[in-house]
Design an enzyme around this catalytic site. Sequence first.
Site, mmCIF file in Angstrom:
data_model
loop_
_atom_site.group_PDB
_atom_site.id
_atom_site.type_symbol
_atom_site.label_atom_id
_atom_site.label_comp_id
_atom_site.label_asym_id
_atom_site.label_seq_id
_atom_site.Cartn_x
_atom_site.Cartn_y
_atom_site.Cartn_z
ATOM 1 N N ASN A 138 0.799 -1.227 0.000
ATOM 2 C CA ASN A 138 0.000 0.000 0.000
ATOM 3 C C ASN A 138 0.836 1.283 0.000
ATOM 4 O OD1 ASN A 138 0.792 -0.645 2.611
ATOM 5 N ND2 ASN A 138 -1.055 0.173 3.566
ATOM 6 N N LYS A 161 12.359 -7.279 0.684
ATOM 7 C CA LYS A 161 11.392 -8.135 -0.003
ATOM 8 C C LYS A 161 10.081 -7.365 -0.087
ATOM 9 C CE LYS A 161 8.323 -10.505 0.359
ATOM 10 N NZ LYS A 161 6.976 -10.261 -0.255
ATOM 11 N N PRO A 162 9.830 -6.692 -1.242
ATOM 12 C CA PRO A 162 8.569 -5.955 -1.385
ATOM 13 C C PRO A 162 7.412 -6.912 -1.632
ATOM 14 C CG PRO A 162 9.786 -5.878 -3.439
ATOM 15 C CD PRO A 162 10.666 -6.607 -2.451
ATOM 16 N N ALA A 163 6.199 -6.420 -1.426
ATOM 17 C CA ALA A 163 5.015 -7.221 -1.713
ATOM 18 C C ALA A 163 4.981 -7.599 -3.184
ATOM 19 C CB ALA A 163 3.756 -6.454 -1.336
ATOM 20 N N GLU A 237 5.423 -3.554 12.546
ATOM 21 C CA GLU A 237 4.319 -2.586 12.438
ATOM 22 C C GLU A 237 3.167 -3.340 11.804
ATOM 23 O OE1 GLU A 237 1.717 -0.521 10.628
ATOM 24 O OE2 GLU A 237 3.338 0.372 9.459
ATOM 25 N N LEU A 238 2.158 -3.645 12.617
ATOM 26 C CA LEU A 238 1.136 -4.614 12.222
ATOM 27 C C LEU A 238 -0.227 -3.951 12.030
ATOM 28 C CD1 LEU A 238 2.340 -7.439 14.642
ATOM 29 C CD2 LEU A 238 3.077 -6.967 12.288
ATOM 30 N N CYS A 271 -2.755 1.485 6.928
ATOM 31 C CA CYS A 271 -2.841 0.891 8.264
ATOM 32 C C CYS A 271 -3.275 1.883 9.321
ATOM 33 C CB CYS A 271 -1.499 0.264 8.647
ATOM 34 S SG CYS A 271 -0.100 1.399 8.446
ATOM 35 N N GLU A 366 -10.139 -5.039 10.374
ATOM 36 C CA GLU A 366 -9.695 -3.897 9.577
ATOM 37 C C GLU A 366 -10.212 -4.063 8.149
ATOM 38 O OE1 GLU A 366 -5.483 -1.459 9.095
ATOM 39 O OE2 GLU A 366 -5.433 -3.626 9.354
#
Length: 463
Positions: A138, A161-163, A237-238, A271, A366
Site C-alpha cells: 500500500n 522483499k517488497p510485496a 508494524e502490524l 494501516c 480492519e
Amino acid sequence: MTAIQSLTFDLRSPSTGLVIAQVSDQGVQEAQDAAERSVTAFQTWRRTTAYFRAGLLRKFFDLMLRDEAEIARLIATEMGKPVSEALGEVRYAAAFIEWYAEEAKRVFGSVVPSQHAGKRLLVTHEPVGPVYAVTPWNFPAAMATRKLAPALAAGCTVILKPAEQSPLTALKMRDLWTEAGGPADTFQVITASDPIGVTQVMMADARIRKVTFTGSTEVGRLLAAQAAPTLKRVSLELGGHAPYLIFEDADIGQAVADVIACKFRNAGQTCVCTNRIYVQRAVAEEFTARLTAAVQALKVGDPLDASTQIGPLVDAQGLEKVQRHVTDALERGAQATTGGAAGEGLYFTPTVLTGVTPDMLVMQEETFGPVAPLLVFDTEEEAVQAANDTEYGLAAYLWTRDLDRAFRVSEQLEYGIIGLNDPVPSTAQAPFGGVKQSGYGREGGPWGLQEYLNTKYLSMTVR
C-alpha cells in the site's frame, strides 16, 4: 555461485487488469545468494564513516526527487493509488532518506563517570548487522524508505522483499541507490510471487541479525516466532483498527474534511486509516449529512488521471473483504447513506454506513477499503471505552477544541500514535508504531535509527 534458472511472474494493473511487467520470481537459492552477498558487503559497509554514508543518502534523496513523477506513476500503475496522492508518497518517502542522511552523523557515544580513579567507561553504538526488510503493497516507496534509510545510515546492509503486488517501485529505488554510488549489495531487492521460501531462508540464517516487517498481525506473529531461535532483533508494524472520536465542540466542516483525508486516502487502504468513526450525539445528524455529501463528491477513476481521488482496490482478495464487510453490516441493520456496492473491476464505491453496531464485521476487523462506519456516543467515557475495545493499538484520532478534553482523552487512548485535530500525523522525524497487537518497535526520527544499532560498553583500566 549457483546458476539460477530465470523465472518470472506477471504483474497486473489493478486498474485495467492488464499485464504491466514481468518480474523475476526468486526463491530459496536466490535468497541464499542474497544473504551471502549481504553478509559480505556488511563487513566493508559497517566500517565506512557516518559522513560517507550520509553523503550517499543525500545523493539518493536528490535522485528520488529528480524522478518523483516517474516513481509516482509506477506506484499508481502497480497498486492503483491515484497519481497525485502517489506523488505525495514519493516526497514523504524521500523525507526519510533526507532525515537519516542528517541523523547518520549524530550517532553519539558517551563517557560514563566511574567510581574508580583508574577506570574509564565508554559507550558506543554499532550497526546491528544485515537486515531483512519486508514491506506491504500500500506504500511501496514510503514503507521501504522508513526501514531502508535508517538501516543504511546505521551501517547495516539491507535485503528488501517488497510485496508481490508492487515490486517495481522497490526495484526503481534500488537502481537509484546504485546511481547514487551505493556500494554493491548494500541494498538488494528480492522479488517473489510466493515469499514463504525466501523468508524461511532469511529467518533461519543466524547471520541476518535484524528483521523489520510491516503487514498483518498474523504474519507478524509468525515472523516473531521464526526469529526466536536465532534471537534476531525484530520490529513489527502490524494491523490497525483506528477510531476517530468527533466531540460535540468540533468544527464540523473541518472534522468532515479531516475524516475524508484520514479515511479515504489510498481508497482506505492504509494501516492508520480510521476504521470506525464515533460521533457525539449532539452533532451526529449534521456530521453524517455533511460527510455523506463530501463522500459522494469524491471522484472515482483511473489512478493515472491527476484528478482522481479514489482508485481501485489492490486485488480481488481486498475487494472481497470490503464487499463481505459491507454486506454483513447491511444485513445486520446498517444503512448506506451513500455507496455500498462494488463498481466495475476492482473498484468499490466510497461508502458511509450508519446504524452500525459493535457486533458487525466492519467493527471487528480492519476493512482496508473506502468504507466509513459511523457510531453515536453520549459521554466522553463511553467514547474512550469503545475506542480502546480492540486488540489493536496503532493509531487513534479525535477532534475537540476543549484543551482539557484533548489531554484527558489522548492520555487514555491505548495507541502508539494520536492525531489530535490532525488526520495525517505521520512525519519522518517522529516515531511511528503501535502497541498491543499492532506490534512493537518504532520507525522515524532518532527512535527509528536506534532499531538498527547495538550498544557496546567498554570498561578500561588506566594505569
